[in-house]
Design an enzyme around this catalytic site. Structure first.
Site, PDB file in Angstrom:
ATOM      1  N   ASP A   1      -8.761  -2.041  -7.618  1.00 25.25           N
ATOM      2  CA  ASP A   1      -7.662  -1.402  -8.355  1.00 25.25           C
ATOM      3  C   ASP A   1      -7.514  -1.970  -9.761  1.00 25.25           C
ATOM      4  O   ASP A   1      -6.997  -1.306 -10.649  1.00 25.25           O
ATOM      5  CB  ASP A   1      -6.343  -1.594  -7.584  1.00 25.25           C
ATOM      6  CG  ASP A   1      -6.344  -0.789  -6.296  1.00 25.25           C
ATOM      7  OD1 ASP A   1      -6.931   0.310  -6.296  1.00 25.25           O
ATOM      8  OD2 ASP A   1      -5.790  -1.255  -5.285  1.00 25.25           O
TER       9      ASP A   1
ATOM     10  N   ILE B   1     -10.386   7.017  -9.007  1.00 24.35           N
ATOM     11  CA  ILE B   1     -11.483   7.992  -9.005  1.00 24.35           C
ATOM     12  C   ILE B   1     -11.105   9.224  -8.182  1.00 24.35           C
ATOM     13  O   ILE B   1     -11.158  10.358  -8.653  1.00 24.35           O
ATOM     14  CB  ILE B   1     -12.779   7.368  -8.429  1.00 24.35           C
ATOM     15  CG1 ILE B   1     -13.140   6.107  -9.207  1.00 24.35           C
ATOM     16  CG2 ILE B   1     -13.914   8.386  -8.459  1.00 24.35           C
ATOM     17  CD1 ILE B   1     -14.259   5.302  -8.585  1.00 24.35           C
TER      18      ILE B   1
ATOM     19  N   PHE C   1     -10.238   7.647   1.859  1.00 21.99           N
ATOM     20  CA  PHE C   1     -10.126   6.646   2.917  1.00 21.99           C
ATOM     21  C   PHE C   1      -9.011   5.685   2.532  1.00 21.99           C
ATOM     22  O   PHE C   1      -8.777   5.455   1.342  1.00 21.99           O
ATOM     23  CB  PHE C   1     -11.434   5.861   3.068  1.00 21.99           C
ATOM     24  CG  PHE C   1     -12.365   6.450   4.092  1.00 21.99           C
ATOM     25  CD1 PHE C   1     -12.919   7.709   3.895  1.00 21.99           C
ATOM     26  CD2 PHE C   1     -12.680   5.752   5.246  1.00 21.99           C
ATOM     27  CE1 PHE C   1     -13.769   8.267   4.832  1.00 21.99           C
ATOM     28  CE2 PHE C   1     -13.533   6.301   6.195  1.00 21.99           C
ATOM     29  CZ  PHE C   1     -14.083   7.552   5.992  1.00 21.99           C
TER      30      PHE C   1
ATOM     31  N   ASN D   1     -14.079  -7.210  -2.965  1.00 20.40           N
ATOM     32  CA  ASN D   1     -13.383  -7.179  -1.673  1.00 20.40           C
ATOM     33  C   ASN D   1     -14.405  -7.205  -0.542  1.00 20.40           C
ATOM     34  O   ASN D   1     -15.612  -7.262  -0.792  1.00 20.40           O
ATOM     35  CB  ASN D   1     -12.478  -5.943  -1.592  1.00 20.40           C
ATOM     36  CG  ASN D   1     -13.275  -4.677  -1.778  1.00 20.40           C
ATOM     37  OD1 ASN D   1     -14.127  -4.339  -0.975  1.00 20.40           O
ATOM     38  ND2 ASN D   1     -13.033  -3.972  -2.881  1.00 20.40           N
TER      39      ASN D   1
ATOM     40  N   LYS E   1      -0.118   8.524   0.597  1.00 17.01           N
ATOM     41  CA  LYS E   1      -1.262   8.445  -0.326  1.00 17.01           C
ATOM     42  C   LYS E   1      -1.992   9.785  -0.426  1.00 17.01           C
ATOM     43  O   LYS E   1      -2.427  10.192  -1.493  1.00 17.01           O
ATOM     44  CB  LYS E   1      -2.214   7.372   0.220  1.00 17.01           C
ATOM     45  CG  LYS E   1      -3.072   6.732  -0.808  1.00 17.01           C
ATOM     46  CD  LYS E   1      -3.763   5.506  -0.238  1.00 17.01           C
ATOM     47  CE  LYS E   1      -2.890   4.266  -0.303  1.00 17.01           C
ATOM     48  NZ  LYS E   1      -3.555   3.072   0.206  1.00 17.01           N
TER      49      LYS E   1
HETATM   50  O1  C5P Z   1      -4.675   3.490  -2.982  1.00 19.03           O
HETATM   51  P1  C5P Z   1      -5.895   3.070  -2.275  1.00 19.03           P
HETATM   52  O2  C5P Z   1      -6.828   2.250  -3.101  1.00 19.03           O
HETATM   53  O3  C5P Z   1      -5.670   2.442  -0.927  1.00 19.03           O
HETATM   54  O4  C5P Z   1      -6.622   4.462  -1.948  1.00 19.03           O
HETATM   55  C1  C5P Z   1      -7.811   4.473  -1.246  1.00 19.03           C
HETATM   56  C2  C5P Z   1      -8.600   5.695  -1.613  1.00 19.03           C
HETATM   57  O5  C5P Z   1      -8.634   5.826  -3.024  1.00 19.03           O
HETATM   58  C3  C5P Z   1     -10.039   5.569  -1.187  1.00 19.03           C
HETATM   59  O6  C5P Z   1     -10.524   6.875  -0.880  1.00 19.03           O
HETATM   60  C4  C5P Z   1     -10.719   5.003  -2.426  1.00 19.03           C
HETATM   61  O7  C5P Z   1     -12.099   5.292  -2.451  1.00 19.03           O
HETATM   62  C5  C5P Z   1      -9.950   5.672  -3.535  1.00 19.03           C
HETATM   63  N1  C5P Z   1      -9.830   4.924  -4.800  1.00 19.03           N
HETATM   64  C6  C5P Z   1     -10.436   5.449  -5.934  1.00 19.03           C
HETATM   65  N2  C5P Z   1     -10.330   4.803  -7.134  1.00 19.03           N
HETATM   66  C7  C5P Z   1      -9.614   3.673  -7.244  1.00 19.03           C
HETATM   67  C8  C5P Z   1      -8.979   3.138  -6.108  1.00 19.03           C
HETATM   68  C9  C5P Z   1      -9.105   3.791  -4.895  1.00 19.03           C
HETATM   69  O8  C5P Z   1     -11.095   6.476  -5.824  1.00 19.03           O
HETATM   70  N3  C5P Z   1      -9.534   3.078  -8.432  1.00 19.03           N
END
Ligand code: C5P
Length: 407
Positions: A281, A312, A328, A212, A342
Site C-alpha cells: 500500500d 491497481i 482478493f 509482505n 472493500k
Molecule cells: O485494500 P486491500 O489492499 O486489502 O485490497 C486488496 C485487493 O486490492 C487485492 O485484490 C489487491 O491485489 C488489490 N490492490 C491493488 N493495488 C494496491 C493495493 C491492493 O490492486 N495498491
C-alpha cells in the site's frame, strides 16, 4: 481393458531413471482419480521397476516392446496411441527427452509419442548437472514448442548424493496436474484472463525494501486453473520463487508501480482481471541511490517517510469499458465485513477473502479457505489445497462472468 467413456485413458511411459521406482505409486494415484492406465516401459526402465508390480497395480498388461507379437495382436501400437487421452512420461530421463525432442522413434515409447495426438506430459528426473546442461535445456525448449507440458522437476536431495533441481515431482502431484489439465471443463474457453500474483517490493535503498509474506502460490494456481479451463492467461508476477505454469504468458515485475504499469496497458485487452497480488500500500518517499549507512539512519529512532501507492484494482474497476474484476482480500479481523465494504468501495464485481490470522491457511501455506463475495451472494470454500481452491474459484468466476452477460 476398460472402455468406459468417462474413464480417462492414460499411457504412462516410464524411462530408465531411479525415480522409476515411484511408477507403481503414480499408477495408483491415477487409478484413484478414475483413470485407466497402460504402463509402457523402456528397456532401461525394466532395470528399475518390474512389469509384475506395474501389472498388479494397473490391472493392464505393461508394454515394453514394439516387437511383442501377442501384445501387438491384442492392440497394435498405433491403436494404442489413438486410444490414449494423455501420454505421461514419468520419469523422463535426459536421454528420452533428447529422443523425443528429435523425433527419434526407436522403441515403443518414443514411437507412441510420435503417433499420438493426445496431450503429452513429461516429468523430468535426472542428476542436477544433467538437468543444467545446455543440451537438456535446448531439448526441453523444443518439447515445449511442440506443445508438451513439462511437469517439474523439483529441487532437493538426489539419489546420486547431489542436491538441486532434477528430482521428479511426486506421483500425487503429477496425477493431480494431469487430471486437472485433461479433465477440466473448458468453462473459460476463448476468454482472456489477466492475473496478478505475489508480493511487491518497495525499495528504500539498493538493498532494503518493504514487502509482505505473499508466496504467489494462490495466484499461480489460479493462472494454471484458468489456463486448464481454456483461457488465454497473462500473469503479472511480483518477486516469487515459482516456476511458470505451462502455456501462460508471464510478466515479472518488482514494485507496485511496475505492476500497475504492466496491468494498465494489458487490462483493456482482458475479459477478466483477477487481482490476487498482495500489492504494497505504501512505498518509501525517497529511494536512496546508495545503501544507507548506520550513521545516516541516526540514533535508535530512524523514521522512514512513506507515500501511498496507487490502487491497481481500483483504477481498473473504475474505467469503462472494463474487464470483469475480481479482487482478493487478506484480512486478520472481521474478514467478511471488511471484504464486503472493500468490494463496494473498489467497484469490484467479486472479491475473494481469506482470514490470514489463521497460520494454517493463506500466506506462505499450501492450503487456503476462502469466501467469494459478489453482488448476488456469497460462496464459502472450506480449507483445501490452493490448487483445488483455484479450480473451484475458476468455476465460480466463469459462472458469474457468464451471468453478467459477458461470457
Ligand atoms: O485494500 P486491500 O489492499 O486489502 O485490497 C486488496 C485487493 O486490492 C487485492 O485484490 C489487491 O491485489 C488489490 N490492490 C491493488 N493495488 C494496491 C493495493 C491492493 O490492486 N495498491
Amino acid at each position: 481393458m476398460q472402455t468406459d467413456n468417462h474413464a480417462k485413458r492414460i499411457l504412462l511411459g516410464i524411462s530408465g531413471g531411479i525415480a522409476a521406482y515411484k511408477a507403481p505409486m503414480l499408477v495408483r494415484n491415477l487409478r484413484k482419480m478414475g483413470a485407466d492406465v497402460v504402463p509402457v516401459l523402456t528397456q532401461n526402465a525394466t532395470r528399475f521397476v518390474t512389469e509384475t508390480a506395474l501389472q498388479a497395480v494397473a490391472d493392464n498388461r505393461p508394454r515394453t516392446d514394439l516387437w511383442d507379437a501377442d501384445a501387438e495382436a491384442a492392440m497394435g501400437h498405433i491403436e494404442l496411441a489413438r486410444w490414449a487421452d494423455a501420454l505421461i512420461i514419468a520419469p523422463a530421463t535426459a536421454n528420452v527427452i533428447a529422443r523425443l525432442a528429435n523425433g527419434i522413434a526407436d522403441d515403443l515409447l518414443t514411437t507412441l509419442y510420435l503417433a499420438t495426438t493426445a496431450p503429452v506430459f513429461v516429468a523430468p528426473a535426472m542428476n542436477v548437472k544433467m538437468w543444467e546442461h545446455a543440451a537438456t535445456g535446448r531439448n526441453l525448449e523444443r518439447l515445449r514448442d511442440d506443445g508438451v507440458t513439462v511437469l517439474g522437476p523439483a529441487d532437493g536431495a538426489q539419489a546420486c548424493g547431489e542436491f538441486g533441481p532434477g528430482r521428479m515431482i511426486e506421483p500425487d502431484e503429477i496425477a493431480e496436474k494431469v487430471t486437472a489439465a485433461i479433465g477440466t471443463p473448458r468453462v473459460l474457453d476463448g476468454t482472456r484472463v489477466l492475473i496478478t500474483a505475489g508480493p511487491t517490493r518497495e525499495f528504500l535503498d539498493p538493498v532494503r525494501f518493504i514487502s509482505n509474506r505473499s508466496s504467489g502460490r494462490q495466484g499461480f494456481a489460479l493462472a494454471e486453473a484458468a489456463h486448464n479451463a481454456g483461457a488465454q492467461v497473462t500473469l503479472v508476477a511480483g518477486p516469487v520463487h515459482l516456476p511458470t505454469p505451462t502455456g501462460i504468458e508471464r510478466i515479472d515485475v518488482v514494485s507496485a508501480k511496475q505492476m500497475k504499469d504492466a496491468v494498465t496497458c494489458r487490462a483493456p485487452h482482458a475479459d477478466i482481471f483477477v487481482s490476487v497480488a498482495a500489492v504494497a500500500d505504501y512505498r518509501p518517499h525517497t529511494v536512496h541511490g546508495q545503501k544507507l549507512k548506520k550513521s545516516q539512519q541516526r540514533s535508535t529512532d530512524f523514521r522512514v517517510a512513506l507515500k501511498e501507492n496507487e490502487d491497481i484494482v481500483g483504477s481498473i474497476a473504475g474505467v469503462k469499458p472494463r474487464p470483469f474484476v475480481v479482487g482478493f482480500a487478506a484480512e486478520t479481523e472481521s474478514p467478511l465485513e471488511h471484504a464486503r465494504e472493500k468490494r463496494r468501495r473498489k467497484c469490484m464485481d467479486a472479491i475473494v477473502v481469506n482470514d490470514v490470522s489463521d497460520p494454517a491457511i493463506g500466506f506462505d501455506s499450501s492450503d487456503n479457505a476462502v469466501t467469494l463475495i459478489h453482488a448476488g451472494g456469497e460462496v464459502g470454500l472450506p480449507k483445501m489445497r490452493k490448487g483445488a481452491i483455484a479450480r473451484r474459484l475458476v468455476d465460480e468466476i466463469a459462472a458469474l462472468y457468464a451471468s453478467a452477460g459477458r461470457g
